[in-house]
Design a protein around this motif. Structure first.
Motif, PDB file in Angstrom:
ATOM      1  N   TRP A   1       0.844  -1.208   0.000  1.00 51.48           N
ATOM      2  CA  TRP A   1       0.000   0.000   0.000  1.00 51.48           C
ATOM      3  C   TRP A   1       0.871   1.246   0.000  1.00 51.48           C
ATOM      4  CZ3 TRP A   1      -4.315   1.869  -1.406  1.00 51.48           C
ATOM      5  CH2 TRP A   1      -4.782   3.090  -0.921  1.00 51.48           C
ATOM      6  N   ASN A   2       0.616   2.128  -0.964  1.00 53.39           N
ATOM      7  CA  ASN A   2       1.322   3.413  -1.010  1.00 53.39           C
ATOM      8  C   ASN A   2       0.397   4.579  -1.300  1.00 53.39           C
ATOM      9  OD1 ASN A   2       0.717   3.045  -3.688  1.00 53.39           O
ATOM     10  ND2 ASN A   2       2.832   3.033  -4.417  1.00 53.39           N
TER      11      ASN A   2
ATOM     12  N   SER B   1      -1.577   5.006  -3.794  1.00 53.04           N
ATOM     13  CA  SER B   1      -1.735   5.324  -5.212  1.00 53.04           C
ATOM     14  C   SER B   1      -3.015   4.728  -5.793  1.00 53.04           C
ATOM     15  CB  SER B   1      -0.542   4.793  -6.006  1.00 53.04           C
ATOM     16  OG  SER B   1      -0.538   3.374  -6.005  1.00 53.04           O
TER      17      SER B   1
ATOM     18  N   VAL C   1       3.372  -1.002   4.323  1.00 52.38           N
ATOM     19  CA  VAL C   1       3.588   0.370   3.877  1.00 52.38           C
ATOM     20  C   VAL C   1       5.065   0.702   4.083  1.00 52.38           C
ATOM     21  CG1 VAL C   1       2.890   2.780   4.151  1.00 52.38           C
ATOM     22  CG2 VAL C   1       1.247   0.953   4.613  1.00 52.38           C
TER      23      VAL C   1
ATOM     24  N   PRO D   1       6.817   4.061   4.071  1.00 53.17           N
ATOM     25  CA  PRO D   1       6.606   5.512   3.944  1.00 53.17           C
ATOM     26  C   PRO D   1       7.771   6.262   3.314  1.00 53.17           C
ATOM     27  CG  PRO D   1       5.930   4.733   6.117  1.00 53.17           C
ATOM     28  CD  PRO D   1       6.665   3.606   5.457  1.00 53.17           C
TER      29      PRO D   1
ATOM     30  N   THR E   1       6.930   7.760  -2.387  1.00 52.04           N
ATOM     31  CA  THR E   1       5.621   7.968  -2.984  1.00 52.04           C
ATOM     32  C   THR E   1       5.232   9.438  -2.942  1.00 52.04           C
ATOM     33  OG1 THR E   1       3.270   7.405  -2.831  1.00 52.04           O
ATOM     34  CG2 THR E   1       4.488   7.467  -0.772  1.00 52.04           C
TER      35      THR E   1
ATOM     36  N   HIS F   1       0.456  10.170   2.930  1.00 48.59           N
ATOM     37  CA  HIS F   1      -0.055   9.063   3.742  1.00 48.59           C
ATOM     38  C   HIS F   1      -0.812   9.535   4.978  1.00 48.59           C
ATOM     39  CE1 HIS F   1       1.547   5.463   1.845  1.00 48.59           C
ATOM     40  NE2 HIS F   1       2.733   6.021   1.716  1.00 48.59           N
TER      41      HIS F   1
ATOM     42  N   PRO G   1       0.683   6.298   8.341  1.00 49.88           N
ATOM     43  CA  PRO G   1       0.619   5.690   7.010  1.00 49.88           C
ATOM     44  C   PRO G   1      -0.032   4.310   7.014  1.00 49.88           C
ATOM     45  CG  PRO G   1       2.763   6.683   7.377  1.00 49.88           C
ATOM     46  CD  PRO G   1       2.050   6.715   8.688  1.00 49.88           C
TER      47      PRO G   1
ATOM     48  N   GLN H   1       4.405  -1.023   9.047  1.00 49.11           N
ATOM     49  CA  GLN H   1       5.137   0.109   8.479  1.00 49.11           C
ATOM     50  C   GLN H   1       6.615  -0.253   8.463  1.00 49.11           C
ATOM     51  OE1 GLN H   1       3.996   3.283  11.069  1.00 49.11           O
ATOM     52  NE2 GLN H   1       1.923   3.442  10.247  1.00 49.11           N
TER      53      GLN H   1
ATOM     54  N   ALA I   1      10.596  -0.132  -1.869  1.00 49.92           N
ATOM     55  CA  ALA I   1       9.323  -0.774  -1.543  1.00 49.92           C
ATOM     56  C   ALA I   1       9.266  -2.203  -2.063  1.00 49.92           C
ATOM     57  CB  ALA I   1       8.170   0.049  -2.110  1.00 49.92           C
TER      58      ALA I   1
END
Length: 278
Positions: A162-163, A165, A189, A191, A195, A199, A203, A222, A228
């Motif tokens: 998950w970012n 987007s 995630v 962070p 990205t 967030h 995040p 996290q 990533a």
């Protein structure tokens, strides 16, 4: 919503038995219609064929057609053995000389497309060498399956990237039937991975809450670092995950594919099934 139809691509000169068994297991589990699309190996991909001329070329074509017909019959027999007298419906298709948009249509008419491993991990070219283009252009989620993956190992431990987007949002939405049935889902995630999507103070917390509202057994993680793709693969290995879910960021044309960094890293190194949406 549980998918009601799946398409699995079987390639003539690539291992397909595990892929077919996995697709049949998933179709049985969801009571979904299973479409097997057998992709014949184009003569143009045989390097030696270009050196044949005259009668030799005719013999090359005849030998290739005979071998192709035998390979197709073997695949169809295996398909029949897995699908006859089953609780789900199924159909057999042959894609001969289908390329580009014609090949993508088989995916666009189903809720999920199941293919082999990423092209860059394959030992030789195939008609589905454009599978990475399909990920970005077919408009459907694509599940890339390692050749040796057990046909009965359906996803129970899932890692989802998950970012914030659009692509990640689409991937999680597409994977929701799998996420809701999983034993555990780790929402990962990173962070610091660069990205451009904000967030917030925590995040991933909002997406974790969204998943929990839908009954997903989610754990938010996290991770530190600026890569990533590497972080996702590391968590998959540590958790012995059955599936990685992530958005595929990139640009596709029929003659060109350009992926973003995390997608590129995963496609080069992933050793478990990965569901990609764009």
């Amino acid at each position: 919503m549980v998918p009601r139809d799946l398409v699995v691509f079987l390639e003539e000169r690539q291992p397909w038995s595990g892929r077919l068994a996995f697709a049949a297991s998933l179709a049985r589990h969801w009571q979904a219609h299973l479409i097997a699309t057998y992709v014949a190996h184009p003569l143009a991909l045989d390097p030696h064929a270009g050196f044949a001329i005259g009668p030799a070329l005719a013999q090359v074509i005849a030998d290739r057609d005979a071998a192709s017909a035998a390979a197709q019959e073997d695949a169809r027999a295996a398909f029949a053995g897995l699908t006859e007298r089953r609780s789900f419906s199924a159909e057999w298709r042959v894609a001969r000389d289908d390329t580009g948009e014609a090949l993508m249509l088989h995916a666009r008419h189903a809720a999920l497309a199941i293919m082999g491993p990423p092209y860059r991990q394959r030992p030789e070219p195939s008609a589905l060498g454009m599978a990475e283009q399909m990920i970005l252009a077919c408009g459907r989620p694509c599940l890339l399956l390692p050749d040796a993956w057990p046909g009965d190992r359906l996803p129970r431990r899932i890692v989802a990237g998950w970012n914030g987007s659009r692509e990640a949002t689409r991937a999680i939405a597409d994977a929701m039937p799998l996420l809701a049935e999983a034993g555990s889902v780790h929402l990962v995630v990173v962070p610091e991975a660069g990205t451009v999507v904000p967030h917030g103070a925590e995040p991933g917390a909002d997406m974790a809450t969204h998943l929990a509202r839908h009954g997903v057994p989610v754990t938010l993680e996290q991770c530190r670092g600026d890569d990533a793709g590497a972080a996702l693969l590391a968590r998959c290995a540590a958790l012995d995950a059955d599936l990685l879910v992530m958005g595929a960021k990139g640009r596709s044309r029929i003659s060109e594919v350009v992926f973003g960094g995390a997608t590129r890293t995963v496609l080069a190194q992933v050793s478990l099934p990965v569901l990609l949406s764009s």
